[in-house]
Design a protein around this motif. Structure first.
Motif, PDB file in Angstrom:
ATOM      1  N   PHE A 138       0.848  -1.194   0.000  1.00 59.46           N
ATOM      2  CA  PHE A 138       0.000   0.000   0.000  1.00 59.46           C
ATOM      3  C   PHE A 138       0.887   1.248   0.000  1.00 59.46           C
ATOM      4  O   PHE A 138       0.895   2.026   0.953  1.00 59.46           O
ATOM      5  CB  PHE A 138      -0.943  -0.020   1.206  1.00 59.46           C
ATOM      6  CG  PHE A 138      -1.861  -1.204   1.206  1.00 59.46           C
ATOM      7  CD1 PHE A 138      -2.978  -1.239   0.385  1.00 59.46           C
ATOM      8  CD2 PHE A 138      -1.575  -2.310   2.002  1.00 59.46           C
ATOM      9  CE1 PHE A 138      -3.804  -2.356   0.364  1.00 59.46           C
ATOM     10  CE2 PHE A 138      -2.400  -3.425   1.985  1.00 59.46           C
ATOM     11  CZ  PHE A 138      -3.510  -3.448   1.164  1.00 59.46           C
ATOM     12  N   PRO A 139       1.641   1.440  -1.101  1.00 62.18           N
ATOM     13  CA  PRO A 139       2.555   2.587  -1.165  1.00 62.18           C
ATOM     14  C   PRO A 139       1.809   3.919  -1.173  1.00 62.18           C
ATOM     15  O   PRO A 139       2.346   4.930  -0.719  1.00 62.18           O
ATOM     16  CB  PRO A 139       3.319   2.366  -2.467  1.00 62.18           C
ATOM     17  CG  PRO A 139       2.399   1.508  -3.306  1.00 62.18           C
ATOM     18  CD  PRO A 139       1.699   0.616  -2.325  1.00 62.18           C
ATOM     19  N   ARG A 140       0.599   3.923  -1.699  1.00 62.37           N
ATOM     20  CA  ARG A 140      -0.264   5.102  -1.640  1.00 62.37           C
ATOM     21  C   ARG A 140      -1.566   4.633  -0.977  1.00 62.37           C
ATOM     22  O   ARG A 140      -2.509   4.217  -1.658  1.00 62.37           O
ATOM     23  CB  ARG A 140      -0.517   5.658  -3.048  1.00 62.37           C
ATOM     24  CG  ARG A 140       0.761   6.063  -3.764  1.00 62.37           C
ATOM     25  CD  ARG A 140       0.570   7.165  -4.780  1.00 62.37           C
ATOM     26  NE  ARG A 140      -0.359   6.843  -5.847  1.00 62.37           N
ATOM     27  CZ  ARG A 140       0.007   6.463  -7.084  1.00 62.37           C
ATOM     28  NH1 ARG A 140       1.286   6.327  -7.388  1.00 62.37           N
ATOM     29  NH2 ARG A 140      -0.892   6.207  -8.001  1.00 62.37           N
ATOM     30  N   PRO A 141      -1.623   4.680   0.346  1.00 65.10           N
ATOM     31  CA  PRO A 141      -2.691   3.973   1.063  1.00 65.10           C
ATOM     32  C   PRO A 141      -4.104   4.480   0.809  1.00 65.10           C
ATOM     33  O   PRO A 141      -5.062   3.757   1.081  1.00 65.10           O
ATOM     34  CB  PRO A 141      -2.294   4.130   2.537  1.00 65.10           C
ATOM     35  CG  PRO A 141      -1.308   5.244   2.566  1.00 65.10           C
ATOM     36  CD  PRO A 141      -0.616   5.237   1.257  1.00 65.10           C
ATOM     37  N   ALA A 177      -5.009  -4.978   8.107  1.00 63.57           N
ATOM     38  CA  ALA A 177      -3.991  -4.577   9.077  1.00 63.57           C
ATOM     39  C   ALA A 177      -2.904  -3.744   8.400  1.00 63.57           C
ATOM     40  O   ALA A 177      -2.463  -2.710   8.935  1.00 63.57           O
ATOM     41  CB  ALA A 177      -3.382  -5.817   9.733  1.00 63.57           C
ATOM     42  N   LEU A 178      -2.463  -4.183   7.227  1.00 64.53           N
ATOM     43  CA  LEU A 178      -1.429  -3.443   6.502  1.00 64.53           C
ATOM     44  C   LEU A 178      -1.920  -2.058   6.087  1.00 64.53           C
ATOM     45  O   LEU A 178      -1.146  -1.089   6.084  1.00 64.53           O
ATOM     46  CB  LEU A 178      -0.997  -4.224   5.266  1.00 64.53           C
ATOM     47  CG  LEU A 178      -0.250  -5.550   5.508  1.00 64.53           C
ATOM     48  CD1 LEU A 178       0.187  -6.142   4.171  1.00 64.53           C
ATOM     49  CD2 LEU A 178       0.945  -5.357   6.425  1.00 64.53           C
ATOM     50  N   ARG A 179      -3.190  -1.943   5.719  1.00 65.12           N
ATOM     51  CA  ARG A 179      -3.738  -0.638   5.320  1.00 65.12           C
ATOM     52  C   ARG A 179      -3.611   0.362   6.458  1.00 65.12           C
ATOM     53  O   ARG A 179      -3.198   1.508   6.255  1.00 65.12           O
ATOM     54  CB  ARG A 179      -5.201  -0.768   4.919  1.00 65.12           C
ATOM     55  CG  ARG A 179      -5.446  -1.507   3.627  1.00 65.12           C
ATOM     56  CD  ARG A 179      -6.933  -1.701   3.416  1.00 65.12           C
ATOM     57  NE  ARG A 179      -7.634  -0.443   3.174  1.00 65.12           N
ATOM     58  CZ  ARG A 179      -8.953  -0.309   3.258  1.00 65.12           C
ATOM     59  NH1 ARG A 179      -9.714  -1.349   3.605  1.00 65.12           N
ATOM     60  NH2 ARG A 179      -9.528   0.852   3.007  1.00 65.12           N
ATOM     61  N   TRP A 180      -3.984  -0.049   7.661  1.00 65.84           N
ATOM     62  CA  TRP A 180      -3.881   0.845   8.818  1.00 65.84           C
ATOM     63  C   TRP A 180      -2.445   1.307   9.007  1.00 65.84           C
ATOM     64  O   TRP A 180      -2.185   2.489   9.206  1.00 65.84           O
ATOM     65  CB  TRP A 180      -4.358   0.111  10.074  1.00 65.84           C
ATOM     66  CG  TRP A 180      -5.789   0.297  10.415  1.00 65.84           C
ATOM     67  CD1 TRP A 180      -6.799   0.653   9.574  1.00 65.84           C
ATOM     68  CD2 TRP A 180      -6.367   0.130  11.702  1.00 65.84           C
ATOM     69  NE1 TRP A 180      -7.989   0.706  10.263  1.00 65.84           N
ATOM     70  CE2 TRP A 180      -7.753   0.391  11.564  1.00 65.84           C
ATOM     71  CE3 TRP A 180      -5.878  -0.236  12.942  1.00 65.84           C
ATOM     72  CZ2 TRP A 180      -8.645   0.315  12.639  1.00 65.84           C
ATOM     73  CZ3 TRP A 180      -6.752  -0.315  14.017  1.00 65.84           C
ATOM     74  CH2 TRP A 180      -8.123  -0.040  13.869  1.00 65.84           C
ATOM     75  N   CYS A 181      -1.507   0.353   8.968  1.00 67.99           N
ATOM     76  CA  CYS A 181      -0.113   0.697   9.236  1.00 67.99           C
ATOM     77  C   CYS A 181       0.452   1.577   8.120  1.00 67.99           C
ATOM     78  O   CYS A 181       1.228   2.502   8.386  1.00 67.99           O
ATOM     79  CB  CYS A 181       0.717  -0.564   9.401  1.00 67.99           C
ATOM     80  SG  CYS A 181       2.375  -0.247  10.068  1.00 67.99           S
ATOM     81  N   ALA A 182       0.065   1.315   6.876  1.00 69.78           N
ATOM     82  CA  ALA A 182       0.528   2.151   5.766  1.00 69.78           C
ATOM     83  C   ALA A 182       0.074   3.590   5.943  1.00 69.78           C
ATOM     84  O   ALA A 182       0.822   4.536   5.632  1.00 69.78           O
ATOM     85  CB  ALA A 182       0.019   1.585   4.445  1.00 69.78           C
TER      86      ALA A 182
END
Length: 451
Positions: free
Chosen positions: A124-127, A182-187
């Motif tokens: 998710f480089p650009r979340p 989970a990754l979206r939140w952290c990104a």
């Protein structure tokens, strides 16, 4: 001659998404009516006088890394206040109670949190464009957050602690919650799980969430009708007709529906929503937990406590200390495991961390049993990011979905609700102006049914 509709836009739901959309559309000169089934505004945010102070029974925390809500706080001149910084830590691992410093607890979860968020910016480089990588996300999206933790090579103690943290974040079971979510939140927190943690549970709005949403409503010019529950929405090429529980009807050129995913099918749509939207609604999203406030006898030094997702309560932290009492807020991943209005039951659950604690009073709202929410904050299941999000965001004729459930960014937060409301208001304005500019032509709208 076509009869003029009762409103340009009807917004179903007076939470942050609905009020944000209503304000933007009202400022563009459209006639907006907001229908809210409850007797209050706010949706899954609710500032209520309980336990001797104003408490947030629903959504609470905001942060400056959340651009949409921070812009609103700036617009209305509202500030934030921090929750107390934890000093002590309590945790349950291997079935045993442990006590130490809050820093020791953070160190215990560090390896698991780092392993479960390492790929955040890779995927998710650009979340705010969560589907940017397309097919590369599909295999990732089939993985649950628990599966990812099981692959991380953690000790039993590390696993229990970090699994409890993710069960709290999802407010639901970790074997259901999507690793991609989970990754979206952290990104969105720049790839830092520590900053993500800070955004989740540190800063509250001065005066409560109520103060912000009331300011937004006052700025909208919209007509608000409370106690107005919609049962059906029918649309054709010219307008949409809404039917309420009392049998009254209302017509509009566009309808913004802000129902949470878990209760989306409580409204009958004609034509029906697409198969993908209906499947997602029937499946529901992850969060089915609880949030409990408790007033304890005695003044506790600020602490944070963690337990595995199978425990009745997975996280607890101190919020207020005064006059010989302490007010804490706690979360559990399954609302069926604990009645948050039962003082004795909450006391028993808290004694897993604090064996001698005495609970004087409790406050809780069961959002899962609430017929207008059916869930707590929205967190996608494994497979729903690539399998449903794009379709949930796609308008169907004159019907548009808005809400934190359908956000591109901070899904599960007030920020996500506002973001979604802004996006949908833009789409609704385009629809309305297309109708005005070509009154005798068929509007260039998406199909009324979809795959």
């Amino acid at each position: 001659m076509t009869t003029s509709p009762d409103a340009d836009v009807v917004v179903i739901g007076a939470g942050f998404a609905g009020i944000a959309a209503a304000r933007e559309l009202g400022r563009q000169g459209h006639r907006v009516v907001v229908l809210e089934a409850r007797d209050r505004i706010g949706g899954r945010t609710w500032t209520e006088a309980r336990l001797g102070r104003d408490l947030e029974l629903g959504g609470t925390w905001v942060h400056w890394i959340q651009p949409h809500v921070w812009a609103e706080l700036t617009r209305y001149g509202l500030g934030v206040v921090p929750s107390p910084t934890p000093v002590n830590g309590y945790w349950i691992t291997d079935g045993q109670r442990h006590q130490g410093t809050a820093q020791e607890l953070l160190e215990l979860i560090d390896r698991g949190m780092a392993a479960s968020t390492l790929e955040a910016l890779t995927y998710f480089p650009r979340p705010y464009e969560p589907l940017l990588l397309g097919e590369q996300l599909q295999e990732l999206d089939r993985t649950s957050i628990r599966q990812k933790l099981e692959q991380a090579g953690l000790s039993a103690s590390e696993f229990d602690a970090v699994e409890g943290m993710w069960a709290t974040n999802f407010n639901g079971p970790t074997d259901v919650g999507g690793y991609a979510q989970a990754l979206r939140w952290c990104a969105l927190a720049g790839g830092s799980w520590q900053l993500m943690f800070e955004a989740c549970a540190t800063y509250k709005i001065v005066g409560g969430t109520r103060r912000l949403i009331e300011a937004m409503l006052a700025d909208s010019g919209a007509e608000l009708r409370l106690g107005a529950e919609v049962t059906a929405v029918a649309q054709d090429a010219d307008s949409a007709t809404l039917t309420l529980t009392d049998g009254t009807t209302l017509t509009a050129a566009a309808v913004v529906v802000t129902l949470p995913l878990n209760v989306l099918d409580s409204i009958t749509f004609d034509p029906p929503l697409s198969d993908t939207k209906r499947r997602a609604a029937q499946q529901g999203q992850t969060s089915r937990g609880t949030k409990v406030w408790a007033r304890l006898r005695g003044e506790y030094e600020p602490f944070v406590a963690l337990a595995p997702g199978s425990a009745p309560l997975t996280l607890c932290q101190v919020e207020y200390v005064e006059d010989g009492t302490t007010v804490v807020v706690a979360f559990g991943a399954d609302s069926g495991r604990l009645d948050g209005t039962d003082r004795a039951a909450v006391e028993q659950a808290l004694r897993a961390w604090l064996p001698d604690v005495e609970v004087l009073d409790v406050a809780c709202h069961d959002w899962v049993a609430d017929p207008f929410s059916g869930e707590t904050w929205p967190m996608l299941r494994a497979g729903q990011l690539t399998g449903a999000l794009a379709e949930l965001q796609r308008p169907e004729g004159r019907v548009l979905l808005a809400g934190a459930d359908y956000a591109s960014g901070w899904a599960g937060f007030i920020d996500g609700a506002i973001e979604s409301g802004l996006r949908v208001s833009r789409n609704a304005h385009a629809l309305l102006t297309a109708d005005v500019h070509a009154p005798d032509a068929e509007p260039a709208l998406p199909a009324l049914t979809g795959a």
